[in-house]
Design a protein around this motif. Structure first.
Motif, short mmCIF file in Angstrom:
data_model
loop_
_atom_site.label_atom_id
_atom_site.label_comp_id
_atom_site.label_asym_id
_atom_site.label_seq_id
_atom_site.Cartn_x
_atom_site.Cartn_y
_atom_site.Cartn_z
N LEU A 89 0.80 -1.22 0.00
CA LEU A 89 0.00 0.00 0.00
C LEU A 89 0.84 1.28 0.00
O LEU A 89 0.45 2.26 -0.64
N LEU A 111 -7.81 -2.42 0.10
CA LEU A 111 -7.53 -1.00 -0.10
C LEU A 111 -6.76 -0.70 -1.38
O LEU A 111 -6.85 0.41 -1.90
N LEU A 160 -3.49 7.50 4.67
CA LEU A 160 -3.81 6.15 5.14
C LEU A 160 -3.31 6.06 6.58
O LEU A 160 -2.10 6.06 6.84
N TRP A 198 -8.43 0.73 9.69
CA TRP A 198 -7.60 1.50 8.77
C TRP A 198 -8.50 2.50 8.06
O TRP A 198 -9.58 2.15 7.60
N TYR A 210 -8.63 5.18 4.99
CA TYR A 210 -8.05 5.77 3.77
C TYR A 210 -8.94 6.93 3.34
O TYR A 210 -10.16 6.80 3.26
N ALA A 228 -15.39 -2.22 0.20
CA ALA A 228 -15.33 -1.90 1.62
C ALA A 228 -16.25 -2.81 2.43
O ALA A 228 -15.87 -3.30 3.50
#
Length: 404
Positions: free
Chosen positions: A283, A317, A341, A348, A350, A377
């Motif tokens: 990521l 993500l 992030l 988490w 974002y 999601a």
């Protein structure tokens, strides 16, 4: 940049595995049906044999024994047809199909009258037609009430027979015959109910398999959309820069063409990796690539990345970062974008925020891209939050630490 060869092979393998699983399931259910059907058939036949044996032992004449034995075999054979039909019954089918169920009812009625007159047993006279009626296509819930009423009737008739006939004969065979007659419909209905439960489970598992396959196809389609859209946007920008630079700076324009060719190769390789389900980009690198891409398009972009971002759920993500970056390039104002992030409170988070293009002010924000992000999601146990102001558009995706 087609994924057809790789994905077709993967789909074929998955389809073959699903087919093998379906065959095993069908065989298992079919075996259960035969166990259940044979149990009912054997129970009916045992009742006929016990009735004949009881009459023989009781000294009843040969004609009466022949009537009960022959009529019992005809009734037994007649019940095989509606029992076989029950295997593939549907709730929409009619209660009674005369050409299939009529013979069993009529033979059961005739056999009951003959057996009742010969043996002087009410329960044996009522049982054959009641048993044939149990095999009809009763609606859900109705069969249970019918069998309760039928069993109560047979028990009452058994008590009458006990008082009028069995008390005189005192034979254990007569008592056994009455007991089998009174319990046969209940045993039959409980077996059919068990079969209905298995069929419902079978259909539920088949539906679950089809749903899983559909969800996987949607997931792959979303991945392809995110990946191809991202790379195509990059290639389009590089080609546009090349076109602008060629007239006054051919060397820089050629460099952009080389970069576009590299992007094509990257898109092709990324598609192969996606098709084989091995594509995994950390990521932090995803965010760095997104910032570089936005800056190459002339956007003032910056990112805030948690030090432990490498442990975030990349499967969930990663595509979200690519999709939202592509959306900013397509629909953003092009002046600024901020990405972050972070991790807090077990999730988490974002976030990507950008200025709104004037042409996009009147556009609906609930397009296919946002729908795909929301679905990803949700699959990871998180949710999507979209906020749109007069000058800023913000997308926030939160997923659990172990999401994806």
């Amino acid at each position: 940049m087609s994924i057809q060869p790789e994905y077709a092979a993967a789909s074929a393998g998955a389809a073959a595995a699903d087919a093998r699983s379906a065959v095993r399931l069908t065989r298992s259910v079919s075996a259960t049906w035969w166990y259940m059907a044979i149990a009912i058939v054997v129970f009916e036949l045992v009742l006929v044999v016990v009735s004949v044996d009881t009459l023989v032992r009781g000294g009843v004449g040969a004609l009466e024994v022949a009537v009960v034995g022959t009529g019992g075999l005809l009734w037994w054979l007649a019940t095989l047809v509606p029992l076989a039909d029950y295997r593939r019954r549907t709730e929409a089918a009619p209660l009674l199909v005369w050409r299939r169920h009529g013979p069993a009812l009529l033979i059961g009625l005739g056999y009951g009258l003959a057996a009742g007159l010969v043996t002087d047993l009410w329960v044996l006279g009522a049982l054959p037609v009641i048993q044939a009626a149990m095999l009809l296509n009763w609606p859900p819930g109705v069969r249970f009430r019918v069998v309760l009423a039928a069993t109560a009737l047979l028990v009452a008739l058994s008590l009458i027979d006990s008082a009028l006939v069995l008390e005189e004969t005192g034979g254990a065979g007569w008592a056994r015959m009455v007991f089998l007659s009174a319990t046969l419909p209940a045993i039959t209905v409980s077996s059919l109910w068990w079969w209905d439960v298995l069929v419902a489970l079978d259909r539920a598992r088949a539906s679950e398999a089809r749903l899983a396959a559909t969800q996987e196809r949607l997931r792959v389609a979303t991945d392809v959309h995110d990946l191809q859209g991202h790379h195509l946007q990059v290639i389009a920008l590089q080609l546009e820069l090349s076109e602008r630079l060629m007239p006054h700076d051919p060397e820089a324009g050629t460099e952009q063409l080389r970069a576009a060719r590299v992007s094509v190769d990257a898109a092709r390789q990324g598609t192969r990796d996606l098709a084989t389900r091995f594509r995994s980009v950390p990521l932090p690198d995803e965010l760095a690539n997104a910032v570089d891409l936005l800056r190459a398009a002339g956007t003032d972009a910056a990112a805030t990345v948690d030090p432990d971002a490498s442990s975030a759920p990349a499967t969930a993500l990663g595509p979200v970062i690519r999709e939202t970056t592509t959306n900013v390039l397509r629909h953003g104002g092009g002046r600024r974008a901020r990405l972050s992030l972070t991790r807090a409170d077990g999730v988490w988070r974002y976030e990507i925020s950008n200025d709104v293009a004037a042409v996009a002010v009147a556009e609906d924000t609930s397009g296919a891209g946002l729908e795909g992000i929301a679905r990803r999601a949700a699959e990871a146990g998180g949710h999507l939050d979209v906020r749109r102001g007069d000058e800023t558009f913000t997308v926030v995706v939160t997923v659990p630490h172990d999401g994806g």
